[in-house]
Design a protein around this motif. Sequence first.
Motif, PDB file in Angstrom:
ATOM      1  N   MET A 196       2.504  13.164 -16.113  1.00 20.08           N
ATOM      2  CA  MET A 196       2.453  13.464 -14.696  1.00 20.08           C
ATOM      3  C   MET A 196       3.880  13.774 -14.244  1.00 20.08           C
ATOM      4  SD  MET A 196       0.831  11.240 -11.636  1.00 20.08           S
ATOM      5  CE  MET A 196      -0.762  11.970 -11.793  1.00 20.08           C
ATOM      6  N   THR A 197       4.039  14.818 -13.472  1.00 25.53           N
ATOM      7  CA  THR A 197       5.364  15.235 -13.038  1.00 25.53           C
ATOM      8  C   THR A 197       5.644  14.768 -11.618  1.00 25.53           C
ATOM      9  OG1 THR A 197       4.525  17.303 -12.154  1.00 25.53           O
ATOM     10  CG2 THR A 197       5.185  17.301 -14.475  1.00 25.53           C
ATOM     11  N   SER A 203       6.199  16.639  -9.133  1.00 22.90           N
ATOM     12  CA  SER A 203       5.430  17.452  -8.188  1.00 22.90           C
ATOM     13  C   SER A 203       4.011  16.905  -8.009  1.00 22.90           C
ATOM     14  CB  SER A 203       5.387  18.911  -8.632  1.00 22.90           C
ATOM     15  OG  SER A 203       4.749  19.018  -9.880  1.00 22.90           O
ATOM     16  N   SER A 204       3.455  16.317  -9.064  1.00 22.68           N
ATOM     17  CA  SER A 204       2.131  15.708  -8.936  1.00 22.68           C
ATOM     18  C   SER A 204       2.172  14.497  -8.021  1.00 22.68           C
ATOM     19  CB  SER A 204       1.601  15.286 -10.305  1.00 22.68           C
ATOM     20  OG  SER A 204       1.477  16.392 -11.141  1.00 22.68           O
ATOM     21  N   ILE A 205       3.221  13.694  -8.159  1.00 23.99           N
ATOM     22  CA  ILE A 205       3.367  12.518  -7.304  1.00 23.99           C
ATOM     23  C   ILE A 205       3.590  12.949  -5.860  1.00 23.99           C
ATOM     24  CG2 ILE A 205       4.819  10.509  -6.807  1.00 23.99           C
ATOM     25  CD1 ILE A 205       5.252  10.284  -9.844  1.00 23.99           C
ATOM     26  N   GLU A 206       4.398  13.980  -5.667  1.00 19.29           N
ATOM     27  CA  GLU A 206       4.609  14.488  -4.312  1.00 19.29           C
ATOM     28  C   GLU A 206       3.314  15.030  -3.727  1.00 19.29           C
ATOM     29  OE1 GLU A 206       7.778  17.300  -4.657  1.00 19.29           O
ATOM     30  OE2 GLU A 206       9.293  15.746  -4.880  1.00 19.29           O
ATOM     31  N   GLY A 207       2.487  15.642  -4.560  1.00 19.68           N
ATOM     32  CA  GLY A 207       1.189  16.136  -4.106  1.00 19.68           C
ATOM     33  C   GLY A 207       0.289  14.999  -3.647  1.00 19.68           C
ATOM     34  N   MET A 208       0.312  13.892  -4.396  1.00 15.31           N
ATOM     35  CA  MET A 208      -0.484  12.734  -3.994  1.00 15.31           C
ATOM     36  C   MET A 208       0.029  12.150  -2.681  1.00 15.31           C
ATOM     37  SD  MET A 208      -1.439  10.668  -7.452  1.00 15.31           S
ATOM     38  CE  MET A 208       0.186  10.707  -8.176  1.00 15.31           C
ATOM     39  N   LEU A 209       1.351  12.142  -2.517  1.00 17.77           N
ATOM     40  CA  LEU A 209       1.927  11.643  -1.272  1.00 17.77           C
ATOM     41  C   LEU A 209       1.510  12.515  -0.096  1.00 17.77           C
ATOM     42  CD1 LEU A 209       3.738   9.564   0.056  1.00 17.77           C
ATOM     43  CD2 LEU A 209       5.689  11.003  -0.483  1.00 17.77           C
ATOM     44  N   LEU A 218       3.206   4.131   1.481  1.00 15.02           N
ATOM     45  CA  LEU A 218       2.032   3.562   0.835  1.00 15.02           C
ATOM     46  C   LEU A 218       1.519   2.349   1.607  1.00 15.02           C
ATOM     47  CD1 LEU A 218       0.174   3.850  -1.597  1.00 15.02           C
ATOM     48  CD2 LEU A 218       1.722   2.361  -2.860  1.00 15.02           C
ATOM     49  N   GLN A 219       2.431   1.507   2.071  1.00 10.73           N
ATOM     50  CA  GLN A 219       2.028   0.324   2.839  1.00 10.73           C
ATOM     51  C   GLN A 219       1.356   0.725   4.154  1.00 10.73           C
ATOM     52  OE1 GLN A 219       5.227  -2.308   3.837  1.00 10.73           O
ATOM     53  NE2 GLN A 219       3.853  -4.005   4.262  1.00 10.73           N
ATOM     54  N   ARG A 220       1.911   1.701   4.855  1.00 13.12           N
ATOM     55  CA  ARG A 220       1.299   2.159   6.111  1.00 13.12           C
ATOM     56  C   ARG A 220      -0.071   2.782   5.864  1.00 13.12           C
ATOM     57  NH1 ARG A 220       6.547   3.132   6.948  1.00 13.12           N
ATOM     58  NH2 ARG A 220       6.475   5.247   6.168  1.00 13.12           N
ATOM     59  N   SER A 221      -0.216   3.499   4.761  1.00 19.19           N
ATOM     60  CA  SER A 221      -1.512   4.092   4.437  1.00 19.19           C
ATOM     61  C   SER A 221      -2.562   3.014   4.181  1.00 19.19           C
ATOM     62  CB  SER A 221      -1.395   4.990   3.206  1.00 19.19           C
ATOM     63  OG  SER A 221      -0.567   6.090   3.485  1.00 19.19           O
ATOM     64  N   LEU A 222      -2.163   1.957   3.499  1.00 18.76           N
ATOM     65  CA  LEU A 222      -3.098   0.857   3.262  1.00 18.76           C
ATOM     66  C   LEU A 222      -3.437   0.128   4.551  1.00 18.76           C
ATOM     67  CD1 LEU A 222      -1.715  -0.543  -0.105  1.00 18.76           C
ATOM     68  CD2 LEU A 222      -3.782   0.817   0.263  1.00 18.76           C
ATOM     69  N   GLN A 223      -2.484   0.013   5.448  1.00 19.82           N
ATOM     70  CA  GLN A 223      -2.759  -0.612   6.743  1.00 19.82           C
ATOM     71  C   GLN A 223      -3.736   0.232   7.556  1.00 19.82           C
ATOM     72  OE1 GLN A 223       1.186  -1.100   8.294  1.00 19.82           O
ATOM     73  NE2 GLN A 223       1.497  -3.069   7.280  1.00 19.82           N
ATOM     74  N   ARG A 224      -3.580   1.555   7.516  1.00 23.80           N
ATOM     75  CA  ARG A 224      -4.514   2.433   8.225  1.00 23.80           C
ATOM     76  C   ARG A 224      -5.899   2.368   7.589  1.00 23.80           C
ATOM     77  NH1 ARG A 224       0.312   5.667   8.969  1.00 23.80           N
ATOM     78  NH2 ARG A 224       0.032   6.525   6.899  1.00 23.80           N
ATOM     79  N   LEU A 225      -5.951   2.273   6.264  1.00 23.22           N
ATOM     80  CA  LEU A 225      -7.227   2.111   5.577  1.00 23.22           C
ATOM     81  C   LEU A 225      -7.910   0.831   6.037  1.00 23.22           C
ATOM     82  CD1 LEU A 225      -9.352   2.671   3.356  1.00 23.22           C
ATOM     83  CD2 LEU A 225      -7.819   1.493   1.780  1.00 23.22           C
ATOM     84  N   ASN A 226      -7.158  -0.248   6.112  1.00 22.38           N
ATOM     85  CA  ASN A 226      -7.708  -1.519   6.561  1.00 22.38           C
ATOM     86  C   ASN A 226      -8.212  -1.428   7.999  1.00 22.38           C
ATOM     87  OD1 ASN A 226      -8.331  -4.292   6.260  1.00 22.38           O
ATOM     88  ND2 ASN A 226      -6.466  -4.810   7.374  1.00 22.38           N
ATOM     89  N   ALA A 227      -7.453  -0.770   8.864  1.00 20.09           N
ATOM     90  CA  ALA A 227      -7.868  -0.613  10.260  1.00 20.09           C
ATOM     91  C   ALA A 227      -9.142   0.214  10.361  1.00 20.09           C
ATOM     92  CB  ALA A 227      -6.749   0.031  11.069  1.00 20.09           C
ATOM     93  N   ASN A 253      -5.281   4.960  -9.038  1.00 19.02           N
ATOM     94  CA  ASN A 253      -5.503   5.328 -10.435  1.00 19.02           C
ATOM     95  C   ASN A 253      -4.470   6.325 -10.924  1.00 19.02           C
ATOM     96  OD1 ASN A 253      -7.728   3.655 -10.443  1.00 19.02           O
ATOM     97  ND2 ASN A 253      -9.218   5.316 -10.224  1.00 19.02           N
ATOM     98  N   ARG A 254      -4.150   7.300 -10.099  1.00 21.07           N
ATOM     99  CA  ARG A 254      -3.160   8.299 -10.502  1.00 21.07           C
ATOM    100  C   ARG A 254      -1.763   7.712 -10.585  1.00 21.07           C
ATOM    101  NH1 ARG A 254      -4.817  14.102  -7.915  1.00 21.07           N
ATOM    102  NH2 ARG A 254      -6.974  14.071  -8.640  1.00 21.07           N
ATOM    103  N   LEU A 255      -1.427   6.823  -9.673  1.00 20.43           N
ATOM    104  CA  LEU A 255      -0.120   6.169  -9.731  1.00 20.43           C
ATOM    105  C   LEU A 255      -0.014   5.288 -10.971  1.00 20.43           C
ATOM    106  CD1 LEU A 255       0.473   5.209  -6.004  1.00 20.43           C
ATOM    107  CD2 LEU A 255       1.681   6.936  -7.347  1.00 20.43           C
ATOM    108  N   THR A 256      -1.083   4.612 -11.308  1.00 17.88           N
ATOM    109  CA  THR A 256      -1.082   3.786 -12.515  1.00 17.88           C
ATOM    110  C   THR A 256      -0.917   4.644 -13.760  1.00 17.88           C
ATOM    111  OG1 THR A 256      -2.521   2.186 -11.427  1.00 17.88           O
ATOM    112  CG2 THR A 256      -2.418   2.088 -13.826  1.00 17.88           C
ATOM    113  N   THR A 257      -1.607   5.765 -13.800  1.00 22.08           N
ATOM    114  CA  THR A 257      -1.477   6.681 -14.932  1.00 22.08           C
ATOM    115  C   THR A 257      -0.060   7.230 -15.024  1.00 22.08           C
ATOM    116  OG1 THR A 257      -3.805   7.301 -14.730  1.00 22.08           O
ATOM    117  CG2 THR A 257      -2.388   8.808 -15.962  1.00 22.08           C
ATOM    118  N   ALA A 258       0.522   7.593 -13.889  1.00 23.02           N
ATOM    119  CA  ALA A 258       1.896   8.111 -13.877  1.00 23.02           C
ATOM    120  C   ALA A 258       2.866   7.044 -14.370  1.00 23.02           C
ATOM    121  CB  ALA A 258       2.280   8.566 -12.473  1.00 23.02           C
TER     122      ALA A 258
END
Length: 106
Positions: free
Chosen positions: A1-2, A4-10, A40-49, A92-97
């Motif tokens: 994983m490059t 650019s892939s991580i930036e794409g996920m972000l 990532l933390q803010r995204s998880l907080q929004r998911l929880n909300a 899953n993608r972050l774990t793979t990276a």
Amino acid sequence: MTISSIEGMLQQLRGLAQVAGGGTTTQAATAATESFSGELQRSLQRLNATQDRAYGKAEAFELGKPGVSLNDVMIDMQKANISFQTAVQVRNRLTTAYQEMMNMTV
């Protein structure tokens, strides 16, 4: 994983956060300059909300409170489900990276 892939996920996380939270473009510009872990933390907080809002609306419907329709409950539950599935895929993608980076030789 490059990189650019991580930036794409972000970017996907930011798009999901804007859809779920109704964010503006200035919030996205500010978030782009901050750390990955903070985003990532803010995204998880929004998911929880999003999940809390959906479960709250479902409970209100079950209790028969006026003004809560089944359509709204189902839409909010689906939004929460899609948000959760997206978060699982990002994890899953972050774990793979991470595993790929740990297996690299110098």
